[in-house]
Enzyme design. Structure first.
Site, PDB file in Angstrom:
ATOM      1  N   TRP A  30       0.836  -1.217   0.000  1.00 46.10           N
ATOM      2  CA  TRP A  30       0.000   0.000   0.000  1.00 46.10           C
ATOM      3  C   TRP A  30       0.863   1.256   0.000  1.00 46.10           C
ATOM      4  O   TRP A  30       0.402   2.350  -0.274  1.00 46.10           O
ATOM      5  CB  TRP A  30      -0.964   0.001   1.196  1.00 46.10           C
ATOM      6  CG  TRP A  30      -0.340   0.246   2.556  1.00 46.10           C
ATOM      7  CD1 TRP A  30       0.823  -0.300   3.035  1.00 46.10           C
ATOM      8  CD2 TRP A  30      -0.832   1.088   3.609  1.00 46.10           C
ATOM      9  NE1 TRP A  30       1.065   0.139   4.317  1.00 46.10           N
ATOM     10  CE2 TRP A  30       0.061   0.984   4.697  1.00 46.10           C
ATOM     11  CE3 TRP A  30      -1.948   1.906   3.754  1.00 46.10           C
ATOM     12  CZ2 TRP A  30      -0.122   1.678   5.904  1.00 46.10           C
ATOM     13  CZ3 TRP A  30      -2.132   2.590   4.950  1.00 46.10           C
ATOM     14  CH2 TRP A  30      -1.222   2.466   6.001  1.00 46.10           C
ATOM     15  N   ASP A  31       2.146   1.073   0.287  1.00 51.23           N
ATOM     16  CA  ASP A  31       3.102   2.176   0.290  1.00 51.23           C
ATOM     17  C   ASP A  31       2.954   3.031  -0.973  1.00 51.23           C
ATOM     18  O   ASP A  31       3.015   4.255  -0.929  1.00 51.23           O
ATOM     19  CB  ASP A  31       4.546   1.645   0.322  1.00 51.23           C
ATOM     20  CG  ASP A  31       4.821   0.711   1.497  1.00 51.23           C
ATOM     21  OD1 ASP A  31       3.895   0.010   1.915  1.00 51.23           O
ATOM     22  OD2 ASP A  31       5.966   0.669   1.968  1.00 51.23           O
ATOM     23  N   GLU A  79       0.620  -3.172  12.407  1.00 57.16           N
ATOM     24  CA  GLU A  79       0.853  -4.619  12.231  1.00 57.16           C
ATOM     25  C   GLU A  79       1.203  -5.334  13.541  1.00 57.16           C
ATOM     26  O   GLU A  79       1.407  -6.541  13.541  1.00 57.16           O
ATOM     27  CB  GLU A  79       1.965  -4.830  11.195  1.00 57.16           C
ATOM     28  CG  GLU A  79       1.545  -4.388   9.811  1.00 57.16           C
ATOM     29  CD  GLU A  79       2.595  -4.665   8.748  1.00 57.16           C
ATOM     30  OE1 GLU A  79       3.771  -4.853   9.101  1.00 57.16           O
ATOM     31  OE2 GLU A  79       2.226  -4.674   7.555  1.00 57.16           O
ATOM     32  N   LYS A 134       2.410   0.160  16.041  1.00 60.53           N
ATOM     33  CA  LYS A 134       3.651   0.223  15.274  1.00 60.53           C
ATOM     34  C   LYS A 134       3.742   1.547  14.502  1.00 60.53           C
ATOM     35  O   LYS A 134       4.792   2.133  14.354  1.00 60.53           O
ATOM     36  CB  LYS A 134       3.644  -0.952  14.293  1.00 60.53           C
ATOM     37  CG  LYS A 134       4.873  -1.071  13.425  1.00 60.53           C
ATOM     38  CD  LYS A 134       4.733  -2.274  12.489  1.00 60.53           C
ATOM     39  CE  LYS A 134       5.973  -2.466  11.639  1.00 60.53           C
ATOM     40  NZ  LYS A 134       5.787  -3.515  10.620  1.00 60.53           N
ATOM     41  N   GLN A 135       2.596   1.995  14.000  1.00 62.28           N
ATOM     42  CA  GLN A 135       2.574   3.170  13.123  1.00 62.28           C
ATOM     43  C   GLN A 135       1.179   3.773  13.150  1.00 62.28           C
ATOM     44  O   GLN A 135       0.294   3.251  13.829  1.00 62.28           O
ATOM     45  CB  GLN A 135       2.947   2.752  11.702  1.00 62.28           C
ATOM     46  CG  GLN A 135       1.967   1.783  11.067  1.00 62.28           C
ATOM     47  CD  GLN A 135       2.588   0.984   9.930  1.00 62.28           C
ATOM     48  OE1 GLN A 135       3.149  -0.080  10.157  1.00 62.28           O
ATOM     49  NE2 GLN A 135       2.457   1.483   8.712  1.00 62.28           N
TER      50      GLN A 135
HETATM   51  C1  BGC Z   1       4.813  -1.608   7.470  1.00 58.95           C
HETATM   52  C2  BGC Z   1       3.798  -1.646   6.355  1.00 58.95           C
HETATM   53  C3  BGC Z   1       4.511  -1.426   5.045  1.00 58.95           C
HETATM   54  C4  BGC Z   1       5.631  -2.425   4.852  1.00 58.95           C
HETATM   55  C5  BGC Z   1       6.440  -2.171   3.611  1.00 58.95           C
HETATM   56  C6  BGC Z   1       5.894  -2.634   7.199  1.00 58.95           C
HETATM   57  O1  BGC Z   1       6.877  -2.565   8.195  1.00 58.95           O
HETATM   58  O2  BGC Z   1       4.206  -1.887   8.709  1.00 58.95           O
HETATM   59  O3  BGC Z   1       2.820  -0.653   6.557  1.00 58.95           O
HETATM   60  O4  BGC Z   1       3.597  -1.548   4.005  1.00 58.95           O
HETATM   61  O5  BGC Z   1       6.514  -2.343   5.956  1.00 58.95           O
HETATM   62  O6  BGC Z   1       7.027  -0.921   3.657  1.00 58.95           O
END
Ligand code: BGC
Length: 774
Positions: free
Chosen positions: A355-356, A498, A607-608
């Site tokens: 999704w980045d 996550e 986490k984010q």
């Molecule tokens: C993040 C995801 C991201 C992925 C790739 C993961 O560590 O939690 O949101 O899509 O890394 O960058």
């Protein structure tokens, strides 16, 4: 008293015109090679080349990736990955018999620099051999933006103490792997016309053919036409050993190595493509001529993205660095490819697309280069077969997009297992491929965002509507009816955070799914042309599913703010244990060395950005009070353990008009790759973070927003900046925004009237006119 070490990276080392264009590694370190290999990586969207040295070192990680050339190693637990292709950078130099190796002898001067303006890598070194002989060495390298297949290297060696015999071993080395996994068959190797090295290889499973060429040119004051050499062919490798060239004291020896790679994926391939490539390569010119054409292309790039910051040279540099890497990683030549989480700068995440791209990178392209945004969305449209298959395999309908994607249409490629659990020692299952489902709505959201800025009806008719409708069909099949509560729910998912697996009713997922279905109903009734409707009816049984979507979507549970305004991240988050994250926020990695995922799952740690990401994307639906309450609650519980987190928080703080907080977080985000942490980028640059930095500048500080379909411009300038200016496109009209501490100007560079809102006022800006706003 111990002397404080100077930081390894120096910024803005150029003068005047070159200011804010150059990043320099000022000290050689044998143990932190990964940093500049990744952040100084070169590329042109077709290929990406880690900036490893010509000479090899034990802790290096060489890497060369050609976009889209995925291969799958056989085995049930293996997934497609972007192979590390043959290394042609390697050149071993022997100076009076001593191998050039910076871990030996003495270094009197050292600079390794990335020059963003012309996208060139240089190293200048003054080195004394262990035998006490002094040499000056200069290395230059570029990956051509003018001819996407070509890479140039130029080495100049000057013996300073006495005459020297210089021997060079150089070639093409296919003995590389992806951390042990060999993706190529042995292949064939040749020396053509006594001059051109050729290695032909094929990926083991996907059968993509690669052909590599390299040729060398030696020159002292005049070219050395036929250097004494020997050809060495080893397994998967072909080299030339150029024997003892005598160079006088203070005389220079220049070695040019021009290489090129072509693959059977190249779209312009004729049947005889290898022969054609060879003929083309034979004609290729010298380093300087090739570099000139390449530099001109980069000049055009910088004209395309005129983002100027006055006030902090580092910030200007960080913005250019982000643009530079986005250009290097974006496969603008082929819509069958998209952007990997590490671009083309490392093996991590196997070149996969997340999704980045849609949520963190696309917004930059939508504003500054809408055609590129469109192409990246077309990659998703071409991937619909894989999404359809994923839905079917999981007993759902419509298009369920893979959490991780590789080749178009291949479907889900998320690995099944990750690293070992620190507590049990067992390989940890990766659940995101099954549970991180929000990506389907994220893609639909990005399509609509593109449309709102461009009004590109042709795109929507051909691709965009289908993406939004097919994902909405998936969501209606994904909903679970809760009889007790008389509502639909979405259970057992992973949201953007996550750290929380197998959770029910993740607010981000539910709201985004709801948005996706609601948008589908709006499109179905108000936007679809009859012929588009007919096509979609045939492809997706549209009317049948639309009835279901309309019947279900408004009964989907959308977690509401509690009495103090907090939207629960999921059904259980708010009842979990709260711990002091202070120590872990400083040293991110240690949390997962202390607790395993199960334990982290049981705590209020994110986490984010998760709820905050929702409040940013669907900002229209929430009041400022709710946004502030959730910021105050969730930010302190966030570890920022994903590089996507900081830029998202900076953007969010800007929507709260917390300019200085937004700037402080932006400054952290800008240092994820570019800062002095010498281990942060070993496995590749952080593509989403780079996109996010640009998003924070344009949408956050620039204040570009769309509300109810209208353009709003509400800029805010951090105290550290005196000026921010950039160009962006609104429905085909180029607008120039210049924000200074005491005034803001919007210039309409188009032939149409442009309307936008600022501070509650509707402004009509005539063609070629400028207006002052707040
Ligand atoms: C993040 C995801 C991201 C992925 C790739 C993961 O560590 O939690 O949101 O899509 O890394 O960058």
């Amino acid at each position: 008293m111990t002397k404080k070490m100077q930081p390894v990276l120096a910024y803005n080392t150029g003068e005047k015109d070159d200011k804010s264009w150059i990043i320099t590694e000022t000290r050689f370190s044998n143990t932190s090679l990964g940093k500049t290999e990744a952040i100084f990586a070169l590329g042109n969207g077709y290929m990406g080349l880690r900036s490893a040295s010509e000479e090899k070192y034990p802790f290096e990680k060489r890497g060369f990736f050609v976009a889209g050339t995925f291969n799958k190693f056989p085995g049930p637990q293996e997934v497609s990955e972007l192979p590390n292709a043959a290394d042609f950078l390697n050149m071993e130099m022997y100076l009076n018999g001593q191998r050039f190796d910076l871990s030996m002898g003495k270094i009197y001067a050292y600079e390794k620099s990335l020059h963003l303006k012309k996208a060139e890598l240089t190293r200048t070194i003054l080195w004394e051999t262990p035998q006490g002989e002094l040499f000056s060495l200069e290395f230059r390298r570029f990956v051509s933006l003018a001819d996407k297949h070509v890479v140039g290297q130029k080495v100049t060696i000057i013996p300073l103490s006495n005459a020297a015999k210089i021997t060079v071993e150089s070639g093409i080395d296919g003995q590389v792997t992806n951390s042990g996994t060999q993706h190529f068959k042995e292949g064939s190797k040749r020396l053509l016309k006594n001059r051109i090295l050729k290695l032909e290889q094929e990926t083991t499973a996907s059968g993509i053919r690669f052909v590599h060429f390299s040729k060398h040119q030696f020159r002292k004051t005049t070219p050395i036409l036929d250097p004494n050499h020997q050809v060495v062919m080893k397994r998967r490798a072909v080299h030339q050993h150029f024997k003892a060239i005598t160079v006088e004291q203070n005389e220079s020896l220049t070695i040019e190595k021009i290489s090129a790679v072509y693959t059977s994926l190249d779209k312009d391939n004729a049947t005889e493509w290898v022969e054609q490539a060879q003929t083309g390569f034979e004609r290729i010119d010298t380093y300087d001529a090739l570099f000139e054409e390449h530099a001109q292309q980069w000049q055009k790039i910088w004209q395309m993205y005129p983002i100027e910051i006055q006030g902090k040279d580092f910030d200007q540099l960080a913005v250019r660095f982000a643009i530079y890497h986005l250009v290097c990683m974006t496969p603008s030549h082929d819509r069958r490819m998209s952007i990997g989480a590490k671009g083309l700068t490392g093996e991590r995440y196997k070149g996969h697309v997340f999704w980045d791209t849609e949520i963190f990178i696309l917004p930059f392209y939508i504003l500054t280069y809408p055609d590129m945004a469109r192409q990246l969305l077309e990659y998703r449209w071409l991937s619909l077969d894989g999404a359809r298959k994923k839905a079917r395999d999981n007993n759902y309908e419509g298009a369920m997009f893979p959490w991780e994607s590789a080749w178009v249409g291949e479907g889900e490629v998320t690995p099944l297992f990750g690293d070992a659990d620190v507590v049990t020692g067992e390989a940890t299952p990766v659940w995101s491929g099954f549970e991180e489902q929000h990506i389907s709505a994220d893609i639909a959201f990005a399509v609509w965002q593109y449309y709102e800025y461009t009004h590109d009806d042709a795109f929507m008719d051909a691709y965009g509507y289908e993406l939004i409708l097919a994902t909405a069909i998936f969501w209606q099949s994904r909903l679970e009816w809760n009889d007790q509560k008389s509502r639909y729910e979405i259970n057992r998912v992973i949201g953007p955070d996550e750290y929380k697996e197998h959770i029910n009713n993740n607010a981000f997922t539910n709201y985004m799914a709801h948005w996706n279905m609601q948008k589908a109903t709006e499109i179905y009734h108000h936007h679809l042309k009859p012929e588009v409707k007919l096509r979609l009816e045939e492809n997706w049984q549209l009317s049948h599913y639309m009835a279901k979507i309309e019947n279900k979507h408004h009964k989907l549970y959308l977690p509401q703010p509690n009495t103090v305004g907090i939207i629960p991240q999921d059904d259980t988050y708010l009842s979990k244990e709260i711990i002091d994250l202070g120590p872990y926020r400083k040293v991110i990695a240690s949390l997962l060395n202390t607790y395993n995922m199960e334990q982290v799952n049981a705590m209020q740690i994110s986490k984010q950005a998760d709820v905050l990401m929702l409040l940013y994307l669907l900002g229209d639906q929430f009041s400022d009070e709710i946004k502030l309450a959730n910021w105050t609650y969730y930010e302190p519980k966030t570890l920022h353990d994903s590089s996507l987190s900081k830029s998202a928080h900076s953007l969010f703080a800007a929507t709260l008009c917390e300019t200085e907080i937004a700037y402080a977080i932006f400054s952290d985000a800008a240092r994820i790759d570019l800062g002095q942490d010498l281990a942060s980028s070993d496995t590749g640059v952080h593509a989403a973070s780079l996109g996010g930095i640009l998003e924070a500048v344009l949408f956050g500080f620039g204040g570009i927003q769309i509300k109810q379909g209208e353009l709003h411009i509400e800029p805010q300038l951090p105290a550290a900046w005196q000026k921010l200016s950039f160009r962006f496109y609104w429905r085909d009209c180029p607008l120039q925004l210049t924000i200074e501490s005491n005034r803001t100007l919007v210039r309409n560079d188009s032939a149409d009237i442009v309307q936008f809102k600022n501070g509650g006022r509707l402004i009509e800006l005539a063609p070629e006119k400028t207006v002052f706003i707040h």
